[in-house]
Enzyme design. Structure first.
Site, short mmCIF file in Angstrom:
data_model
loop_
_atom_site.label_atom_id
_atom_site.label_comp_id
_atom_site.label_asym_id
_atom_site.label_seq_id
_atom_site.Cartn_x
_atom_site.Cartn_y
_atom_site.Cartn_z
NE ARG A 24 -47.61 -15.48 -25.18
CZ ARG A 24 -46.90 -16.17 -26.12
NH1 ARG A 24 -47.10 -15.67 -27.56
NH2 ARG A 24 -45.97 -16.81 -26.03
CE1 TYR A 27 -70.38 -10.54 -15.04
CE2 TYR A 27 -68.73 -12.19 -15.68
CZ TYR A 27 -69.40 -11.01 -16.08
OH TYR A 27 -69.32 -10.49 -17.26
CG ASP A 45 -65.13 -12.40 -8.82
OD1 ASP A 45 -64.69 -11.32 -8.51
OD2 ASP A 45 -65.67 -12.87 -9.62
CE LYS A 72 -66.97 -5.46 -14.48
NZ LYS A 72 -67.40 -7.05 -14.09
C1 PLP Z 1 -67.27 -8.18 -14.41
C2 PLP Z 1 -67.25 -9.41 -13.64
C3 PLP Z 1 -66.39 -10.63 -13.86
C4 PLP Z 1 -65.74 -10.57 -15.38
O1 PLP Z 1 -64.97 -9.84 -15.69
P1 PLP Z 1 -64.45 -9.14 -17.04
O2 PLP Z 1 -63.52 -8.18 -16.83
O3 PLP Z 1 -65.78 -8.42 -17.65
O4 PLP Z 1 -63.85 -10.01 -17.82
C5 PLP Z 1 -66.16 -11.47 -13.24
N1 PLP Z 1 -66.83 -11.52 -11.69
C6 PLP Z 1 -67.44 -10.30 -11.44
C7 PLP Z 1 -68.17 -10.49 -10.00
C8 PLP Z 1 -67.55 -9.32 -12.42
O5 PLP Z 1 -68.35 -7.98 -11.68
#
Ligand code: PLP
Length: 384
Positions: free
Chosen positions: A51, A103, A175, A200
């Site tokens: 972990r 988001y 982000d 993504k």
């Molecule tokens: C998808 C996304 C998230 C969250 O990520 P997960 O991997 O789905 O938990 C956060 N910020 C943005 C801009 C996203 O597109």
């Protein structure tokens, strides 16, 4: 870890990775283990329990850190796991100023999970970074910025935000999911922590859910690493391997996402049935100049509405696509079409959503890397 000074494409393929010392295997092995044998109590090779640390994950963490010109990286079992750890650096009574066009899952976590624990969030239009100053008080501890924003592709001036953060002693988080490290490196522009939904563009093949944080601040890294191990949102070695593999083509994929994105954005802009269109590459985009100065290219994320279209007509168009797939998520090799109001942004109250321009007729595209002629033909038959 020392900073890797080679160029992006070389880092994408090699950073954090050495041939396996026991066999020479060029790919980092999938260390599918939960524990590690110790020589005598406390004497081990840096790995005690998986972990906390796993060699496949360590390679990936170092690779992503290198791509963001960061010293320290951590991978989480999802983007949300990474965001959760960042907010847990705060204490009850602290306040966060966050982008209003956020988001949906971040908005839901901030308001539904962390507000009940006494952390306060202000959702602010940051089109002009000066707006942020109106919400700063003695309790403000963090500035949370998403740029380009999701789904209306606003561009927020990272350097201006960094200046405001420094003046007010805030932890400045970006982000960077939409841009990916290939198009934008917020730490170089003054951010303290960058988070990614690795799910993504970094992963890029729609087969892994993962998150990451990177920073050059040792104290922030140590806090995050403590939360990472204590709370346990850590990814397994198989997923780490898949992302290491995915990242090897990040630069090549991103170039094609940008190329296809530009052609589609221009096609939609010229289409008589298209009303609003959101893409930072247009010279008349409100913060185009900032986009040009802080991003290397404009990406493959595009949102639009159809002229005078009802929700039903919008849905009819959305279900006609054949090459694009109607699905949540983004950043994979496949082109996706998403209806934010019912899909990615359903967790934001309608009133809040609409203030940020996320109307019931808004459609978001994640342009993939298929042949551009097939993508255009698909939109042509769907829109009519
Ligand atoms: C998808 C996304 C998230 C969250 O990520 P997960 O991997 O789905 O938990 C956060 N910020 C943005 C801009 C996203 O597109």
């Amino acid at each position: 870890m020392n900073k890797d000074t080679s160029h992006f494409a070389t880092k994408a393929i090699h950073a954090g990775q050495e041939p396996d010392p026991t066999t020479g295997a060029i790919m980092t092995p999938i260390y599918q283990t939960s524990t590690y044998v110790q020589e005598y109590p406390g004497k081990h090779k840096g790995y005690a329990y998986a972990r906390g640390k796993n060699p496949t994950r360590s390679a990936l963490e170092n690779c992503i850190a290198a791509l963001e010109n960061a010293e320290f990286g951590l991978c989480f079992s999802s983007g949300q796991g990474a965001s959760d750890a960042i907010i847990k650096m705060l204490r009850p009574g602290d306040e966060v100023i966050a982008t209003n066009d956020l988001y949906g899952g971040s908005y839901r976590m901030f308001t539904k999970i962390f507000e009940p624990f006494g952390i306060k969030f202000h959702f602010v239009n940051m089109y002009d970074a000066k707006n942020i100053r109106n919400f700063i008080n003695a309790n403000t501890k963090m500035l949370w910025v998403e740029t380009p924003t999701n789904p209306t592709m606003q561009i927020i001036d990272i350097k201006a935000c960094a200046k405001i953060s420094k003046e007010n002693n805030l932890i400045f988080v970006v982000d960077n999911t939409f841009a990916s490290p290939y198009l934008q490196n917020p730490l170089d522009l003054g951010a303290d922590i960058v988070m990614h939904s690795v799910t993504k563009y970094l992963g890029g093949h729609s087969d892994v859910v993962m998150g990451a944080t990177v920073t050059n601040n040792k104290d922030y890294h140590e806090k995050l690493a403590f939360i990472h191990n204590s709370c346990g949102a850590t990814p397994g070695p198989m997923d780490s391997f898949l992302v290491l593999r995915g990242i090897k083509t990040l630069h090549v994929r991103m170039d094609r996402h940008c190329q296809n994105g530009k052609v589609i954005a221009e096609y939609l802009k010229a289409h008589p049935k298209v009303d609003k269109i959101y893409w930072p590459g247009f010279p008349d985009h409100p913060n185009h100049d900032i986009a040009k100065s802080q991003m290397r290219d404009f990406g493959g994320m595009i949102s639009f509405t159809l002229k005078n279209a009802t929700v039903e007509e919008t849905f009819a168009m959305a279900s006609k696509v054949r090459v694009f797939c109607l699905a949540e998520s983004l950043g994979g090799v496949e082109s996706l079409l998403n209806h934010p109001a019912t899909m990615t942004h359903a967790s934001i109250p309608k009133e809040e959503r609409e203030k940020a321009g996320v109307t019931d007729t808004l459609i978001r595209l994640s342009v993939g890397i298929e042949d551009i002629n097939d993508l255009i033909a698909d939109l042509k038959q769907a829109i009519g």
